[in-house]
Design an enzyme around this catalytic site. Structure first.
Site, mmCIF file in Angstrom:
data_model
loop_
_atom_site.group_PDB
_atom_site.id
_atom_site.type_symbol
_atom_site.label_atom_id
_atom_site.label_comp_id
_atom_site.label_asym_id
_atom_site.label_seq_id
_atom_site.Cartn_x
_atom_site.Cartn_y
_atom_site.Cartn_z
ATOM 1 N N THR A 37 0.887 -1.238 -0.019
ATOM 2 C CA THR A 37 -0.036 -0.102 0.129
ATOM 3 C C THR A 37 0.871 1.277 -0.087
ATOM 4 O OG1 THR A 37 -1.618 -1.151 1.289
ATOM 5 C CG2 THR A 37 -1.902 1.265 1.193
ATOM 6 N N LYS A 68 -0.081 5.076 8.265
ATOM 7 C CA LYS A 68 0.615 5.326 7.043
ATOM 8 C C LYS A 68 -0.201 5.260 5.862
ATOM 9 C CE LYS A 68 2.172 1.852 4.883
ATOM 10 N NZ LYS A 68 1.616 0.961 3.819
ATOM 11 N N LYS A 125 -7.645 0.307 -2.752
ATOM 12 C CA LYS A 125 -7.408 -0.064 -1.482
ATOM 13 C C LYS A 125 -7.600 1.058 -0.594
ATOM 14 C CE LYS A 125 -5.114 -2.216 1.939
ATOM 15 N NZ LYS A 125 -3.734 -2.816 1.780
#
Length: 286
Positions: A97, A240, A172
């Site tokens: 990711t 993050k 995502k």
């Protein structure tokens, strides 16, 4: 028939199990690489595969990366380019990711070096990786998607071609927005129900089979009640991911109020022992 050569990079929480499933298929000539040598050694002690370093003269058909963030994938790509461990038909599949800007950077660098790229982030958590039933959202050309399907089916239960490169990462991000909202509501529901002295076991049974039920509720509500948070996907990684989501939402001129609030709560946990704990420890930020 000659087996495809695959290099799997990143044997962390997720990659550890994904690489193991690739090995179990016995369809590929598998090589593995991990920056932390101890992690690499531990994996090789359990699974018979080839250890790789970037000084070896090998051309891979598929290079799979599953690393932490933008900096990690940037460093790995530099090693790949310098080693020239690819040919014209090589496809790099990235499961990390990362930011949308970094996806564009990867795409351009790989194109300049004359091989191919598939943007393929994953969801399903450590449990999904262990069971080999991850969900993978893919951004790629139709040609590349068809080429990687068999490889990705080795450790997934759901494989969806979302569109061109970048659409996988955007999917995502959408997934992470949903998860952070669900965890936020679960945290508030727990605080409310506890304050009003509801029986938590009965509450769990009522809600898990109703309209408010979800994977997160079914699998994490009781662990929150029991003050257990050691389940893989850390608050550090979630912080993050949401940082990248908010960066992209700023580019889109969107104000994602709930996501901002949850991001700030995860950020607050980075100075506590919950930094490395499961993201359901969001409750500790309330």
């Amino acid at each position: 028939m000659q087996k495809y050569k695959i290099l799997f990079i990143g044997l962390g929480t997720m990659g550890h199990h994904m690489a193991a499933y690739l090995k179990k298929t016995n369809k590929y000539d598998l090589y593995v690489y991990n920056r932390t040598k101890k992690t690499l050694t531990n994996w090789l002690n359990k699974h018979k595969a080839n250890s790789y370093n970037f000084e070896l003269d090998i051309k891979f058909d598929f290079i799979i990366t599953c690393v932490k963030d933008d900096n990690a994938i940037d460093n790995i790509l530099k090693k790949i380019i310098l080693s020239k461990c690819f040919h014209k038909q090589t496809i790099l599949i990235d499961h990390s990711t990362i930011s949308f800007d970094q996806v564009s950077k990867l795409k351009n660098t790989i194109r300049k070096n004359n091989f191919k790229f598939v943007d393929a982030p994953i969801t399903g958590g450590e449990e999904g990786a262990k069971k080999g039933n991850l969900s993978i959202m893919v951004g790629a050309s139709k040609y590349s998607f068809l080429k990687v399907k068999t490889v990705l089916n080795s450790y997934s239960k759901s494989l969806v071609h979302m569109g061109n490169i970048g659409s996988g990462q955007l999917t995502k991000f959408t997934n992470q927005i949903l998860i952070c909202g669900i965890l936020y509501s679960i945290s508030e529901a727990y605080i409310f129900s506890k304050k009003n002295n509801l029986n938590q076991n009965k509450l769990y049974e009522v809600i898990k089979n109703g309209a408010a039920g979800s994977w997160q509720f079914t699998n994490r509500y009781k662990t929150i009640v029991n003050n257990k948070f050691d389940f893989g996907f850390s608050t550090k990684l979630m912080e993050k991911d949401l940082r990248y989501v908010l960066k992209q939402s700023k580019n889109n001129k969107l104000n994602l109020r709930l996501t901002k609030d949850v991001y700030n709560k995860f950020k607050k946990l980075q100075n506590t022992k919950y930094k490395k704990q499961d993201r359901s420890s969001l409750i500790k930020s309330f």
